[in-house]
Motif scaffolding. Structure first.
Motif, short mmCIF file in Angstrom:
data_model
loop_
_atom_site.label_atom_id
_atom_site.label_comp_id
_atom_site.label_asym_id
_atom_site.label_seq_id
_atom_site.Cartn_x
_atom_site.Cartn_y
_atom_site.Cartn_z
N ARG A 1 57.91 51.43 44.38
CA ARG A 1 58.84 52.55 44.31
C ARG A 1 58.86 53.19 42.78
NH1 ARG A 1 63.63 50.06 45.49
NH2 ARG A 1 63.26 49.99 47.47
N VAL A 2 58.63 54.41 42.63
CA VAL A 2 58.78 54.94 41.36
C VAL A 2 59.69 55.94 40.98
CG1 VAL A 2 56.20 54.38 40.89
CG2 VAL A 2 57.03 56.43 41.76
N LEU A 3 60.00 56.08 39.75
CA LEU A 3 61.07 57.21 39.60
C LEU A 3 60.36 58.09 38.69
CD1 LEU A 3 64.04 58.26 39.53
CD2 LEU A 3 64.23 57.24 37.04
N SER A 4 60.14 59.23 38.92
CA SER A 4 59.41 60.20 38.29
C SER A 4 60.41 61.32 37.49
CB SER A 4 58.63 61.12 39.31
OG SER A 4 57.95 62.32 38.69
N PHE A 5 60.05 61.53 36.46
CA PHE A 5 61.06 62.38 35.47
C PHE A 5 60.22 63.25 34.71
CE2 PHE A 5 61.43 58.23 34.06
CZ PHE A 5 61.05 58.27 32.67
N LEU A 6 59.00 62.74 34.03
CA LEU A 6 58.36 63.63 33.32
C LEU A 6 57.79 64.90 34.03
CD1 LEU A 6 55.89 61.16 31.62
CD2 LEU A 6 58.01 61.96 30.94
N ASN B 1 61.05 72.12 37.88
CA ASN B 1 61.26 70.72 37.54
C ASN B 1 60.79 69.65 38.38
OD1 ASN B 1 63.36 71.64 39.26
ND2 ASN B 1 64.19 69.76 39.52
N GLY B 2 60.23 68.46 38.41
CA GLY B 2 60.13 67.48 39.35
C GLY B 2 60.87 67.33 40.47
N ARG B 3 60.21 67.77 41.65
CA ARG B 3 61.17 67.43 42.97
C ARG B 3 60.10 67.67 43.99
NH1 ARG B 3 64.83 72.60 42.52
NH2 ARG B 3 65.04 72.52 44.69
N PRO B 4 60.37 67.18 45.45
CA PRO B 4 59.34 67.28 46.40
C PRO B 4 58.75 68.40 46.63
CG PRO B 4 61.47 66.02 47.06
CD PRO B 4 61.58 66.52 45.65
N TYR C 1 62.55 61.56 42.53
CA TYR C 1 62.47 62.46 41.43
C TYR C 1 64.03 62.32 40.69
CZ TYR C 1 57.88 64.18 43.35
OH TYR C 1 56.89 64.19 43.48
N ALA C 2 63.89 62.08 39.45
CA ALA C 2 65.10 61.87 38.68
C ALA C 2 65.90 63.44 38.91
CB ALA C 2 64.78 61.45 37.37
N GLU C 3 67.44 63.49 38.83
CA GLU C 3 67.95 64.75 38.88
C GLU C 3 67.81 65.62 37.52
OE1 GLU C 3 72.22 64.29 40.25
OE2 GLU C 3 71.54 62.23 39.62
N SER C 4 67.74 65.02 36.33
CA SER C 4 67.42 65.53 35.07
C SER C 4 67.23 64.45 33.92
CB SER C 4 68.55 66.45 34.68
OG SER C 4 69.69 65.70 34.39
N GLU D 1 70.20 53.50 40.71
CA GLU D 1 70.29 53.89 42.05
C GLU D 1 69.07 53.42 42.79
OE1 GLU D 1 73.26 57.58 41.78
OE2 GLU D 1 71.21 57.89 41.44
N VAL D 2 68.00 53.75 42.08
CA VAL D 2 66.49 53.87 42.72
C VAL D 2 66.09 52.48 42.80
CG1 VAL D 2 64.22 54.53 42.85
CG2 VAL D 2 66.11 56.16 42.49
N LYS D 3 66.22 51.66 41.55
CA LYS D 3 65.70 50.10 41.15
C LYS D 3 64.03 50.38 41.11
CE LYS D 3 69.83 48.05 43.13
NZ LYS D 3 70.45 48.11 41.82
#
Length: 604
Positions: free
Chosen positions: A222-227, A73-76, A250-253, A263-265
């Motif tokens: 600031r971006v949220l990545s989940f794809l 999954n997406g993560r550092p 990176y989103a948890e799921s 949380e991230v905004k």
């Protein structure tokens, strides 16, 4: 921005403006930030460890270089592994986390993968199941700490003297035309193909896309990545973020995206149309719960948004929009963090109605178009009003050429076009001719140079009367109705066009309640004559917008939503038409009761 030619050159760019929160993920319930310095150290440590394991660029050819698999999954850890592999001269082969064991075995064998990194125990177990059938595979490493599995942190040791110099010697010989990754396309039909993408392919696309993204008036980078990161859309955008100074969270799921956004905004994120549909569905659920004047204001605001046009100069409309924004739309933005400026949408067609609604709410939808083979962006709608048009996928990306073939197929040429399909020269020759990539999509360039996709070449079918039907425009138009969640037009070699429809229960259930319709299950509901009549009337209202042969004559309502897990959708949300056709053959046949086979062997 200094000219960079390899993907890992982003490390040089980042070092000039280091960030305390370059990469971020939830660990044990709290956000954990990885600084630029920490990320770079981990990349170099992993590169050195891989070199010690014997990973190398071999003789420099694509076939001769080692391949490293990545299923996560997406993560550092994903992007750290990607960059570390690049620095060794090896090639990354990423797979979707939901890839089946049979396909994992096929891909790892074809690519002759030497080591595999996975995120979790279930993925480790998947690979272990087929490990003995993959002669090239030496070991599996996991990002999560799992008993009886090789934890990747054991590779992250302090750098020995001369390690950085060794890495530098290798990277000095890596050029922009070297393959950086082989991405296996999920495909709506058939065997996955390994798309060979060079540093130049992805870099040129990232730089041109970055020029567009940095013109958005962002509140914060600031971006949220989940794809999925192995999908070229998210992978390329990640390089935009890395080169242009964004912090990536990176989103948890997929289930926690809403909570993570609050949380991230984030000021920006990428999405597929299916996600927008789900977000809007939740908005409508909340609206259905309202009563009295609040309910009236909510649905009035939705109607105002539906009427949005990019260049509407009407003062009265602007006043209504401002009122709706203050009373309703502002709450929508708060629900996704309150900081969003734009959403970049790709992978499949976005319903125009959704584009209008979100854009009216000051969440600008920037729909684009591309394929894995084009790294991926061919065209995109920009943030600026003059460079956006509903119903199109925007103007061509800088450096990308497009021409329309005589049969309407979109052909693409440019530095973004793949090197070819791995170990498949025949298939490569089928789609690459004189540098022009045959996309398989049908489209047109309008008078303002906006690209419009009208259908998928392989999805166009012929009725038994010899008339051709393009299903995509019919589906996209009819799915604008809130009561239709999913739809697939059928009719190949049949007398008329019909459709499989999955209802939107978010809207159907309240309608049933208002009309006194009770039911014990979805199976019972979709067979109710009153419900069928409702959907037939919806289809009948749209039919006049199409010529006679394209009009949907019969429908079959299905109780369950199509999904990735149940096998009807690709990992990026596209319909697997062949799978759906086979799975619902009985339902399709019932819509054609008078069509009896003339094959005498089938007659009792």
């Amino acid at each position: 921005m200094e000219k960079a030619t390899r993907l890992f050159d982003c490390m040089i760019a980042q070092a000039k403006e280091p960030k305390a929160d370059l990469l971020n993920a939830k660990e044990n319930g709290s956000w954990r930030s990885y600084s630029t310095e920490e990320v770079h150290t981990m990349i170099n440590q992993l590169s050195a460890a891989l070199l010690d394991l014997g990973v190398s660029g071999g003789d420099g050819t694509t076939e001769g270089r080692d391949k490293i698999g990545l299923i996560s999954n997406g993560r550092p850890e994903w992007i750290i592994t990607d960059l570390a592999v690049q620095q060794t001269g090896a090639i990354l082969v990423p797979l979707y986390p939901n890839t089946g064991t049979k396909e994992i075995e096929q891909i790892l064998n074809e690519a002759e993968v030497k080591y595999v990194f996975v995120s979790s125990k279930d993925l480790c177990d998947k690979v272990k199941e087929v490990h003995l059938n993959i002669p090239s595979l030496k070991a599996i490493f996991t990002f999560d700490s799992i008993e009886s599995c090789n934890h990747w942190v054991t590779l992250l040791k302090p750098l020995k003297d001369g390690a950085l110099q060794k890495i530098q010697q290798i990277t000095d010989h890596i050029i922009e035309d070297d393959v950086a990754t082989i991405i296996y396309t999920s495909g709506t039909t058939g065997r996955p193909k390994g798309v060979m993408l060079t540093h130049k392919n992805i870099m040129t696309n990232a730089m041109a896309s970055g020029d567009i993204l940095t013109r958005i008036p962002l509140n914060e980078k600031r971006v949220l990545s989940f794809l999925p990161l192995n999908h070229i859309f998210e992978k390329m955008c990640t390089y935009v973020y890395l080169y242009y100074g964004f912090s990536i969270y990176y989103a948890e799921s997929m289930d926690t995206i809403g909570a993570n956004m609050k949380e991230v905004k984030p000021s920006l994120f990428t999405a597929v149309p299916r996600l927008l549909e789900k977000v809007f569905e939740k908005i409508m659920v909340q609206g259905q719960k309202l009563t009295g004047i609040k309910r009236k204001i909510f649905f009035w605001s939705v109607r105002v948004a539906e009427a949005y046009e990019i260049n509407n100069s009407s003062l009265w409309y602007k006043i209504k929009l401002a009122i709706a924004d203050k009373l309703v739309y502002s709450k929508w933005r708060d629900a996704i963090g309150g900081n969003i400026n734009a959403i970049v949408v790709g992978s499949s067609a976005c319903p125009i109605k959704l584009e209008k609604i979100f854009t009216a709410a000051n969440i600008v939808i920037m729909e684009g178009y591309g394929l894995t083979e084009t790294s991926p962006v061919i065209a995109v709608n920009c943030y600026q009003k003059s460079d956006r048009k509903f119903g199109t996928v925007g103007r061509l990306l800088s450096g990308v050429q497009v021409k329309i073939a005589p049969d309407g197929e979109i052909l693409c040429k440019g530095p973004n076009v793949m090197l070819g399909y791995y170990k498949n020269p025949d298939l490569t020759a089928d789609v690459l001719e004189g540098g022009w990539f045959h996309t398989g999509d049908i489209g047109e360039l309008d008078k303002d140079s906006f690209l419009k996709i009208t259908d998928r070449k392989k999805e166009i079918f012929k009725t038994s009367g010899g008339k051709y039907v393009a299903p995509l425009p019919i589906e996209n138009k009819m799915k604008e109705n809130y009561f239709i969640e999913q739809m697939m037009v059928v009719g190949s070699e049949r007398k008329f066009v019909a459709a499989l429809i999955v209802p939107s229960y978010t809207h159907l259930n309240p309608w049933c309640k208002e009309n006194g319709i009770t039911f014990s299950s979805k199976n019972e509901l979709v067979k109710d004559a009153r419900v069928i009549k409702l959907y037939q009337s919806i289809i009948d209202n749209y039919n006049p917008e199409f010529n006679h042969v394209e009009q949907v004559k019969k429908i079959s309502l299905l109780p369950n939503e199509w999904s990735i897990d149940s096998g009807e959708l690709t990992p990026t949300g596209k319909m697997k038409r062949k799978v759906i056709t086979e799975k619902y053959k009985a339902e399709i046949d019932k819509m054609y009761p008078c069509e009896v086979s003339e094959d005498p062997t089938l007659v009792n």
